[in-house]
Design an enzyme around this catalytic site. Sequence first.
Site, PDB file in Angstrom:
ATOM      1  N   LYS A  16     -10.803  10.339   2.396  1.00  0.00           N
ATOM      2  CA  LYS A  16     -11.183  10.624   0.995  1.00  0.00           C
ATOM      3  C   LYS A  16     -10.820   9.437   0.115  1.00  0.00           C
ATOM      4  CE  LYS A  16      -6.872  11.103  -0.826  1.00  0.00           C
ATOM      5  NZ  LYS A  16      -6.268  10.057  -1.608  1.00  0.00           N
ATOM      6  N   PRO A  55      -7.901   3.541   7.964  1.00  0.00           N
ATOM      7  CA  PRO A  55      -6.675   2.752   7.806  1.00  0.00           C
ATOM      8  C   PRO A  55      -5.470   3.661   7.524  1.00  0.00           C
ATOM      9  CG  PRO A  55      -8.485   1.724   6.612  1.00  0.00           C
ATOM     10  CD  PRO A  55      -8.988   3.056   7.092  1.00  0.00           C
ATOM     11  N   ALA A  87      -1.653   4.765   6.207  1.00  0.00           N
ATOM     12  CA  ALA A  87      -0.813   4.576   5.007  1.00  0.00           C
ATOM     13  C   ALA A  87      -1.572   3.777   3.953  1.00  0.00           C
ATOM     14  CB  ALA A  87       0.506   3.893   5.363  1.00  0.00           C
ATOM     15  N   GLY A 147      -3.746   5.462   1.379  1.00  0.00           N
ATOM     16  CA  GLY A 147      -4.233   6.216   0.213  1.00  0.00           C
ATOM     17  C   GLY A 147      -5.567   6.878   0.485  1.00  0.00           C
ATOM     18  N   ASP A 188      -2.712  17.503   0.386  1.00  0.00           N
ATOM     19  CA  ASP A 188      -4.131  17.127   0.486  1.00  0.00           C
ATOM     20  C   ASP A 188      -4.870  17.864   1.618  1.00  0.00           C
ATOM     21  OD1 ASP A 188      -4.068  15.352  -1.600  1.00  0.00           O
ATOM     22  OD2 ASP A 188      -3.906  13.551  -0.354  1.00  0.00           O
TER      23      ASP A 188
HETATM   24  P1  ATP Z   1      -2.293   9.993   1.612  1.00  0.00           P
HETATM   25  O1  ATP Z   1      -3.526   9.412   0.964  1.00  0.00           O
HETATM   26  O2  ATP Z   1      -2.398  11.478   1.872  1.00  0.00           O
HETATM   27  O3  ATP Z   1      -1.030   9.570   0.977  1.00  0.00           O
HETATM   28  P2  ATP Z   1      -2.254   7.907   3.491  1.00  0.00           P
HETATM   29  O4  ATP Z   1      -3.655   7.521   3.820  1.00  0.00           O
HETATM   30  O5  ATP Z   1      -1.587   7.070   2.443  1.00  0.00           O
HETATM   31  O6  ATP Z   1      -2.247   9.404   3.080  1.00  0.00           O
HETATM   32  P3  ATP Z   1      -1.627   8.342   6.246  1.00  0.00           P
HETATM   33  O7  ATP Z   1      -2.555   7.396   6.897  1.00  0.00           O
HETATM   34  O8  ATP Z   1      -2.000   9.767   6.257  1.00  0.00           O
HETATM   35  O9  ATP Z   1      -1.335   7.851   4.749  1.00  0.00           O
HETATM   36  O10 ATP Z   1      -0.215   8.157   6.965  1.00  0.00           O
HETATM   37  C1  ATP Z   1       1.016   7.982   6.353  1.00  0.00           C
HETATM   38  C2  ATP Z   1       2.123   8.044   7.409  1.00  0.00           C
HETATM   39  O11 ATP Z   1       2.054   9.255   8.149  1.00  0.00           O
HETATM   40  C3  ATP Z   1       2.013   6.910   8.424  1.00  0.00           C
HETATM   41  O12 ATP Z   1       3.066   6.022   8.203  1.00  0.00           O
HETATM   42  C4  ATP Z   1       2.101   7.563   9.798  1.00  0.00           C
HETATM   43  O13 ATP Z   1       3.170   7.094  10.582  1.00  0.00           O
HETATM   44  C5  ATP Z   1       2.294   9.054   9.550  1.00  0.00           C
HETATM   45  N1  ATP Z   1       1.310   9.862  10.315  1.00  0.00           N
HETATM   46  C6  ATP Z   1       1.562  11.020  10.927  1.00  0.00           C
HETATM   47  N2  ATP Z   1       0.464  11.518  11.501  1.00  0.00           N
HETATM   48  C7  ATP Z   1      -0.535  10.659  11.257  1.00  0.00           C
HETATM   49  C8  ATP Z   1      -1.915  10.635  11.594  1.00  0.00           C
HETATM   50  N3  ATP Z   1      -2.483  11.601  12.333  1.00  0.00           N
HETATM   51  N4  ATP Z   1      -2.659   9.605  11.137  1.00  0.00           N
HETATM   52  C9  ATP Z   1      -2.079   8.639  10.367  1.00  0.00           C
HETATM   53  N5  ATP Z   1      -0.790   8.608  10.047  1.00  0.00           N
HETATM   54  C10 ATP Z   1      -0.002   9.605  10.472  1.00  0.00           C
END
Ligand code: ATP
Length: 290
Positions: free
Chosen positions: A11, A95, A97, A99, A137
């Site tokens: 998203k 990608p 972590a 966003g 989310d």
């Molecule tokens: P959000 O936008 O909800 O903050 P994000 O895109 O910033 O999410 P994610 O990619 O969901 O961040 O991952 C953040 C952390 O969660 C990573 O450091 C990772 O180690 C951990 N994690 C646990 N499960 C997963 C998964 N299935 N995919 C990605 N990261 C994961």
Amino acid sequence: MESIKLKARAKINLGLDVLGKRPDGYHEVRMIMQTIEIYDHLHITKIPQNEIQLFSNLSFLPVNENNLIYKAAKLLKDECGYKGGVKISLHKFIPVAAGLAGGSSDAAATLFGLNRLFHLDLTAKELMELGVKLGADVPYCLMRGTALAEGIGEKLTKLAPIPDCCIIVAKPPVNVSTRQVYESLDIDGVTSRPDIDALLNAIEAQDIMGIAANMGNVLESVTIPRYPVIAAIKQDMLDHGAVNAMMSGSGPTVFGIFKDEHTARECQAYLKEKGDARQVYITENFQGGR
Ligand code: ATP
């Protein structure tokens, strides 16, 4: 049915406002969410052993109880007690972590897939109520499409799909912790907030220029000063034809909206050549539905 294949889509936030902090530490938000056509593949197979086995193409991702996929499968097992176990193969493309809610979307796909695979007959509402226990989310990632998210992100109102558009998603090579960004936000010090109501009106009017004009994300006030590369990528997108560009979620991913694919391709080539973002993808909005 012995196995199921799923797409867990990322998203972006077209608008992200933080209204305040609740006594329990969560933040009250008002966000416009949009699913995009960047996705992880999940392949879930039933196995006779009473285990959750997780495999991933990325060696740095946990494949134990720290992975949201594992947590989702365990939660559903504890709540609904389906028989046997599952092997889940994750091919990660979103990608990490970034966003883009990659982990939350994987968790949502796992809940959705296991509900189907084991004929648990949970309604969409019941799945969302379970999902919020995994992350704010996750209910939205079950709903998908264009939506207004309020509360901590779990109070959802489905909106009309935005007009089809070309979107560039560019992630610089820095990892951002969502929790840290929210904790560092000085809510009273925010000077510029997005007009979420104006965004809602533009979506209702199917006015892509109006949507672009009203995009805004208060979390930029935290993440951009730490990582000025985000501002540089935004500016590059604007200089190369984006109708607007913004950071998604807590960052560091920047997305730009383009009216045509040709302009987007030229901008993508420029961004790749410059190298501030190593992951630069062209995608489009996903309208929703399962
Ligand atoms: P959000 O936008 O909800 O903050 P994000 O895109 O910033 O999410 P994610 O990619 O969901 O961040 O991952 C953040 C952390 O969660 C990573 O450091 C990772 O180690 C951990 N994690 C646990 N499960 C997963 C998964 N299935 N995919 C990605 N990261 C994961």
